[in-house]
Motif scaffolding. Structure first.
Motif, mmCIF file in Angstrom:
data_model
loop_
_atom_site.group_PDB
_atom_site.id
_atom_site.type_symbol
_atom_site.label_atom_id
_atom_site.label_comp_id
_atom_site.label_asym_id
_atom_site.label_seq_id
_atom_site.Cartn_x
_atom_site.Cartn_y
_atom_site.Cartn_z
ATOM 1 N N PRO A 61 0.957 20.543 -8.992
ATOM 2 C CA PRO A 61 1.162 19.551 -10.059
ATOM 3 C C PRO A 61 1.261 18.108 -9.583
ATOM 4 O O PRO A 61 1.047 17.182 -10.371
ATOM 5 N N ARG A 62 1.560 17.896 -8.304
ATOM 6 C CA ARG A 62 1.718 16.522 -7.815
ATOM 7 C C ARG A 62 0.434 15.963 -7.210
ATOM 8 O O ARG A 62 0.393 14.824 -6.756
ATOM 9 N N PHE A 63 -0.634 16.758 -7.177
ATOM 10 C CA PHE A 63 -1.952 16.271 -6.764
ATOM 11 C C PHE A 63 -1.929 15.556 -5.406
ATOM 12 O O PHE A 63 -2.549 14.499 -5.230
ATOM 13 N N GLY A 64 -1.201 16.131 -4.456
ATOM 14 C CA GLY A 64 -1.224 15.592 -3.095
ATOM 15 C C GLY A 64 -0.320 14.411 -2.842
ATOM 16 O O GLY A 64 -0.417 13.776 -1.778
ATOM 17 N N LYS A 65 0.574 14.096 -3.777
ATOM 18 C CA LYS A 65 1.494 12.969 -3.555
ATOM 19 C C LYS A 65 2.310 13.205 -2.286
ATOM 20 O O LYS A 65 2.803 14.289 -2.038
ATOM 21 N N GLY A 66 2.431 12.160 -1.473
ATOM 22 C CA GLY A 66 3.182 12.269 -0.229
ATOM 23 C C GLY A 66 2.382 12.791 0.932
ATOM 24 O O GLY A 66 2.935 12.997 2.024
ATOM 25 N N SER A 67 1.069 13.006 0.748
ATOM 26 C CA SER A 67 0.237 13.575 1.812
ATOM 27 C C SER A 67 -0.587 12.535 2.556
ATOM 28 O O SER A 67 -1.109 12.826 3.633
ATOM 29 N N LYS A 68 -0.714 11.337 1.998
ATOM 30 C CA LYS A 68 -1.518 10.293 2.629
ATOM 31 C C LYS A 68 -0.708 9.014 2.740
ATOM 32 O O LYS A 68 0.000 8.638 1.804
ATOM 33 N N LYS A 69 -0.818 8.359 3.872
ATOM 34 C CA LYS A 69 -0.077 7.124 4.089
ATOM 35 C C LYS A 69 -0.611 6.027 3.180
ATOM 36 O O LYS A 69 -1.827 5.841 3.030
ATOM 37 N N SER A 70 0.292 5.289 2.565
ATOM 38 C CA SER A 70 -0.085 4.199 1.680
ATOM 39 C C SER A 70 -0.704 3.056 2.475
ATOM 40 O O SER A 70 -0.273 2.740 3.589
ATOM 41 N N GLU A 71 -1.722 2.432 1.893
ATOM 42 C CA GLU A 71 -2.355 1.291 2.556
ATOM 43 C C GLU A 71 -1.396 0.118 2.689
ATOM 44 O O GLU A 71 -1.589 -0.750 3.544
ATOM 45 N N SER A 72 -0.378 0.093 1.847
ATOM 46 C CA SER A 72 0.574 -1.022 1.889
ATOM 47 C C SER A 72 1.737 -0.767 2.838
ATOM 48 O O SER A 72 2.590 -1.647 3.020
ATOM 49 N N ALA A 73 1.796 0.426 3.459
ATOM 50 C CA ALA A 73 2.914 0.753 4.346
ATOM 51 C C ALA A 73 2.865 -0.080 5.618
ATOM 52 O O ALA A 73 1.788 -0.418 6.126
ATOM 53 N N ARG A 74 4.027 -0.399 6.118
ATOM 54 C CA ARG A 74 4.108 -1.134 7.372
ATOM 55 C C ARG A 74 3.621 -0.256 8.522
ATOM 56 O O ARG A 74 3.748 0.963 8.499
ATOM 57 N N GLU A 75 3.076 -0.884 9.546
ATOM 58 C CA GLU A 75 2.617 -0.133 10.715
ATOM 59 C C GLU A 75 3.786 0.386 11.538
ATOM 60 O O GLU A 75 3.804 1.541 11.963
ATOM 61 N N ALA A 76 4.784 -0.455 11.764
ATOM 62 C CA ALA A 76 5.931 -0.065 12.587
ATOM 63 C C ALA A 76 7.025 0.540 11.714
ATOM 64 O O ALA A 76 7.305 0.037 10.619
ATOM 65 N N PRO A 77 7.666 1.621 12.181
ATOM 66 C CA PRO A 77 8.751 2.230 11.400
ATOM 67 C C PRO A 77 10.009 1.370 11.447
ATOM 68 O O PRO A 77 10.132 0.473 12.299
ATOM 69 N N PRO A 78 10.967 1.601 10.547
ATOM 70 C CA PRO A 78 12.240 0.874 10.605
ATOM 71 C C PRO A 78 12.948 1.113 11.942
ATOM 72 O O PRO A 78 12.727 2.140 12.602
ATOM 73 N N ALA A 79 13.796 0.182 12.325
ATOM 74 C CA ALA A 79 14.511 0.310 13.596
ATOM 75 C C ALA A 79 15.393 1.556 13.632
ATOM 76 O O ALA A 79 15.517 2.220 14.659
ATOM 77 N N LYS A 80 16.004 1.893 12.485
ATOM 78 C CA LYS A 80 16.869 3.064 12.389
ATOM 79 C C LYS A 80 16.376 3.977 11.277
ATOM 80 O O LYS A 80 15.934 3.500 10.231
#
Length: 352
Positions: A253-272
């Protein structure tokens, strides 16, 4: 035919989940446009705010001076609305709920789940308090070994094999450091390929024992052996093919939500890593996990399935509010309830 104990367990889980899912859907839809059905019950069970229930019109709610729904107000109480669904997110919650029956109750309850009626005690969390009595949930997880450090799990939301491991973590009430690996991941997927040699998920690293492994069934048996009632007690439904199909159908039902990284996501993860209190079967928790995966944000998941002792911990920590999900971001100091507001916060804070 299934063995009698397994057959009874399946029936109990399936029936219980159908009741929980139906009740959650009805209450969620009704409460989106009307006062809470729990308004007449004891306030010591769930502290509700008297603030306006209508959400702000703008999706950008984290502006200076605002006190958006889900945050603590000046008096220290959280503006949390139990079972409230923001109208613009109603479709998401309904779609997340549609897949619940296919999971057969896994992800909803801790091992050894039970309920009982006791005399009410001030300051203790309960599902329901009425006329001096409380309906309390219990489980057997308090007697299991606990890892000193969170187990690391590299996975992504749309993977049925990953979902099975999440079900096991909920059953065992384990805190997991999730390292999201959506498609087009720039950090965690490359790490798994370099570390394990394959782009296959889930991939587990246990810093407490130095164990690393692929294969969902092997991971589940490992968790039950080291942090549960024993490897032989791992549910056959969970390690076998039936739940693989069930988990697959639950994700449709969610059609793959959460399976692909968003184009707007930052490259580096948060520090914590962020900390999120929730549980796998909750549609409100799922929409937050989807956003965390699409933004590839590492997070410690405080599993709070029904019967989890951590529900009381959260109740104490927030001054009497027990609602899921609940976010703690040590990078910004933000602590908040309300899934819709959490998703808005994540997208604003961790997008480019």
């Amino acid at each position: 035919l299934l063995p009698p104990p397994l057959h009874r367990s399946l029936l109990v889980r399936a029936m219980a989940l159908r009741l929980v899912a139906a009740a959650a859907l009805c209450l969620s839809c009704a409460d989106a446009f009307s006062p809470s059905p729990f308004a007449g019950l004891s306030p010591s069970s769930h502290r509700l705010s008297t603030a306006r229930r209508a959400p702000p019109a703008s999706p950008l709610r984290m502006q200076e001076g605002d006190t958006p729904s889900g945050l603590a107000s000046s008096d220290g109480n959280f503006d949390a609305k139990r079972f409230y669904v923001r109208p613009d997110r109603l479709a998401d919650i309904v779609l997340c709920s549609l897949g619940l029956p296919f999971a057969l109750g896994f992800g909803a309850f801790a091992e050894g789940y039970g309920v009982g009626v006791e005399k009410d005690k001030e300051g203790e969390y309960a599902v329901l308090k009425l006329a001096g009595y409380s309906l309390r949930e219990t489980s057997e997880v308090g007697g299991y070994p606990r890892p000193a450090k969170p187990i690391e799990l590299y996975e992504f939301q749309g993977c049925p094999f990953c979902a099975k491991v999440r079900y096991a973590a909920a059953l065992l009430d384990l805190d997991i450091l999730f390292k999201p690996c959506p498609r087009e991941s720039s950090v965690n997927r490359p790490f798994v390929v370099e570390r394990g040699g394959k782009s296959m998920f889930p991939y587990m690293i246990d810093p407490n024992t130095g164990t690393e492994m692929y294969e969902s069934a092997d991971i589940i048996r490992y968790l039950y052996k080291n942090y549960g009632p024993g490897e032989d007690k791992a549910p056959e439904l969970l390690t076998g093919a039936p739940l693989t199909f069930g988990a697959s159908f639950s994700l449709i039902p969610r059609f793959g939500k959460g399976s692909k990284k968003s184009e707007s996501a930052r490259e580096a993860p948060p520090a914590k890593p962020l900390t999120v209190w929730g549980y796998e079967a909750s549609p409100f928790s799922k929409v937050v996990r989807e956003a965390l995966n699409e933004l590839e944000v590492d997070h410690v998941w405080k599993s709070c399935a029904r019967g989890s002792p951590k529900r009381q911990v959260l109740f104490d920590q927030t001054g009497g509010t027990m609602q899921l999900p609940y976010l703690e971001d040590d990078n910004t100091g933000v602590k908040m309830f309300e899934s819709a507001e959490i998703v808005d916060y994540l997208r604003k804070t961790y997008s480019k």
